[in-house]
Every structure is written in C-alpha cells, then in structure tokens.
Design an enzyme around this catalytic site. Sequence first.
Site, PDB file in Angstrom:
ATOM      1  N   ASP A 241     -37.396  24.670 -47.116  1.00  0.00           N
ATOM      2  CA  ASP A 241     -37.113  23.490 -46.297  1.00  0.00           C
ATOM      3  C   ASP A 241     -37.230  22.190 -47.090  1.00  0.00           C
ATOM      4  O   ASP A 241     -36.456  21.245 -46.863  1.00  0.00           O
ATOM      5  CB  ASP A 241     -37.986  23.461 -45.039  1.00  0.00           C
ATOM      6  CG  ASP A 241     -39.469  23.651 -45.291  1.00  0.00           C
ATOM      7  OD1 ASP A 241     -39.908  23.607 -46.456  1.00  0.00           O
ATOM      8  OD2 ASP A 241     -40.210  23.870 -44.305  1.00  0.00           O
ATOM      9  N   THR A 242     -38.153  22.136 -48.051  1.00  0.00           N
ATOM     10  CA  THR A 242     -38.249  20.928 -48.867  1.00  0.00           C
ATOM     11  C   THR A 242     -37.001  20.739 -49.713  1.00  0.00           C
ATOM     12  O   THR A 242     -36.523  19.622 -49.908  1.00  0.00           O
ATOM     13  CB  THR A 242     -39.485  20.971 -49.772  1.00  0.00           C
ATOM     14  OG1 THR A 242     -40.638  21.237 -48.972  1.00  0.00           O
ATOM     15  CG2 THR A 242     -39.678  19.652 -50.506  1.00  0.00           C
TER      16      THR A 242
END
Length: 495
Positions: A241-242
């Site tokens: 997700d980062t």
Amino acid sequence: MAEQKFLAFDLGAESGRGLIGLFDGERLRLEDVHRFGNGSVRIQNTLHWDILRLFSELKKGLGLAVAAHGKEIAAIGIDTWGVDFGLLGRDDVLLGNPRHYRDHANDGIMDVAFQTMPKAEMFGRTGIQFMQFNTLFQLLALQRQNSPILENAKTLLMIPDLLNFFFTGEKATEYSIASTSQMIDPFRRTWDTDLLSRFQLPASLLTSLVPTGSTIGVLRGDIAEEAGCGAIKVVAPAEHDTGSAVVSVPATTPDYAYISSGTWSLMGIETMEPRISEQTAAANVTNEGGACGTVRLLKNIMGLWLVQECRRSWARRGDEYSYTDLTAQASAAPAFGAVIEPDALAFLSPTDMVAEIAKFCQQTGQQAPATVGATVRTCLESLALKYRWVLERMEEFRGGRIEVIHIVGGGTQNRLLCQLTANATGRTVVAGPVEATAIGNVLMQAYGCGLLGSLDEAREVVRRSFELITYTPQGSAAQWEEAYQQYLRVSHFAG
C-alpha cells in the site's frame, strides 16, 4: 478518450475499501463502491487475519461495482499492508489463517536470527529496516515453534498475492510487496535464495516475481459468474500500500520527502538505486521496491496507531470519542508537554496504550499527560518530532536540503498533525490526496493497461485531479528546537 473504469481494492489494518477509478486520459475521479472493517482475530493466544472474510468482502465489492458499472470495468487491482503472508499446502489448500504481524510469537526472534547471520551482513544483503515482523522473521518464528503449517507448506504468497490467487488461480509475487519480506536482493531484484538456505528455509516456497503493472491473470469463471461479469483482468499495482501511495505523491521537483500517513507513517525519499551503507544501517531505514523501477528509501514509524490504540483504551473504559473529538481536544491542550518515542517496542502491541504512554513518561523523568487532549497531543507532537529526525537522516542520504514534505493518505485529514509537522520540521507541507493508495493503485492499473507511460505522467494526473492543502511553519522555532532536544533525550529509551 472514453472514460476507463478500474476497480481498486485497498486493504489496511483497520479497514478495507473498494473504489472505482474513472480515468479519461487527463483526470481521475473516484467513486466509493464498498467499505468494510478489518482487524485482528485472536485464537488461542495467536493473532490472525480473517482472510476468508476479507476475500468475501472483495467479492461483495466486485459484485457492487459490476451492478453499478455493468461490464465496463477494465481491470482490478489489490494492495495491502506488507510483510504478512499465507501458506498453501498440497493441491493449493490454504493452511490456516495468516498470522497478524503484531503477534507476540515474533518477540525476540531477531536476536535468534542474528546468531545465524549477523545483523550487519543481513542489512548489507537486503537493505531492509529491522522489524521483528518482517516476513523472514515470521517464518523463523514458525520454525522456532516447529509449526506443522510451515512443515507442510508448498507455496508462500504475500497477502495481496494470496487474494489474487483466490480471484484468478494464478500464483505470482509482485515486486514491491516482496521487497518488504527481508528476503530480496535489492541490487539484482530477485529472491535471495542463499539467505533462505542459511536459515534452512525452502526457496521452493517462493513464486516468480513480477513487476508493478503486470497482468496476473483474469477472474476465474466461477468468480465472474457469481459477480455477473466477464473475464476481467487482474493487474498488480504496487501491491504494497505504501508503494501505491507514493505513486500518487504530487511532487513537481526532486527535492521532496513523502509521508504516507495512516496507522503507520512511512517517511522517506525516492531513489533509483538502493542506499546500503553504514549510515543507512545505523538509521535502520529500509530500501523497498517502488513503481517503475524506483526504490523507496524510507523509515517505518508507528504513526496514528498511537491515537487509534488510545481511543480503544478509552472505549474499554466506557469513554467513546470520535477522531474529530480527539483532534479537537488535542488542539485545545497546551503545547510542548511530554514527549515519547513513537517506535518504542512497548507501543507495538500494547494491552493499554494510554497506560504504556504514561509509563514511558514516568520512566524517562517526565510528567505523564493528565487529560485525553494532552495524551493525543503528546502522540501528535512526538510524531512530528520523529518526522524531523527522519527528515535530517534523509537529507544526509540525499546530500542536500529537502524543501517540501508531501503527506498523502488518510492522515492528511488530521490537520493538526499536518500543521505540527510543518512547525517541527520548518518545512512547507503539502497534504493530499486523501485516498492516495487507491489513487496510486488505479494509476498503476492504467499504466499496466498502456494508458500512462511513466510515473511523471501518473503524478501529473494527480495534480490535475485532486485538492491539495499547503501548510507553512508557524509558532516559535526556538520552542520547537527545545522540544526536539527533549525528544532526542528520550528517544533512546525503547523498552
């Protein structure tokens, strides 16, 4: 061009969401499809993720998207948190629910690992920040327990790749999510099979690595029939997700740092090559894979988990507060009270976060915050001070001053934290977009489908499409300097 539709599933530690991204070649807009809760499930003293319920929620989201947009969805992409995984056995049977990275089975496992491979050697090989829940250490914790699940495992799939497998029947591992495992050679960008051999872990567990934007496969026939759609492509965005969030950083110049702000704060810079040195090792930063061949040189910071867990502590006592309430009380509380080290081990998985914060203050010779507002302000000011520390390290690694900090993700909605970050660092802060991870997910699906040609093009779409808020430093620089020195004095206490 005609508006193209992409379905992005973004799963976080507290919640998940499905959003449709509508892209006309110039601008992107998002439509909510489905939101649902997430969290750990404790069974016999072990924390798990309920992966089957999560997959059920994704199928529900797919059905709702198809009901709203017919069969016009061009692709589906899934991103999640890093490090966690599922294990498949013979005939691809799932061997139990994946363990949660905060499970206490990982306690002390790094010291055990360093007896086989010294810490300096491991960082030199992987360039990954040492955290006891990295995939490698979780596998070693299972090995230490003589886990029958590990003994019978044939395939390891990171969480988004496991969900992709459920959707398509195809097994592959996207590079950005693999890079969180501490099992990747960041120079060759391959699995470090020799490292696994040193720890007597079978490399046969691992699947082939694919780059961001790759097509994993198409929906299985039974899934498509259940959702009422055709054979939609499943495309790998930056599955960590980062990684997806950083795609949506709307930077215009190279002299910037980013913070992906949510349960965790991931703060760093973007490079084209890993930075592995005595200096980066001493700072315990990480070199993770990014989109389009980039490297995310960053520090994992505990983030808004501190506030989330305080809120849960107060709720157990019968005091319910919304996040808006907590931020308002923090805004009204006096500035420059106690300071904590956000990454103290005691804050990783506490029974009572409020009590742990008070204990940390007492053990470091400070007066513990006495009110709800003061406690939250301590959390937020301490995060801002930790950001300054990381900023200084990134400037050292970059070899020059960083002028702008871009904050993306859900934490941008906490305007107090954004302002405190500008104050503590003395830098301009640009906040937004809020749904950064889902946006980056959609943009990398569009990239994989040939609608975007580069990361710069993707970021230009973000600048054209979403509102950004700018914060400039306010208040007394001298007071912030004094607070920073206080932070440095207590930051070495990590018990």
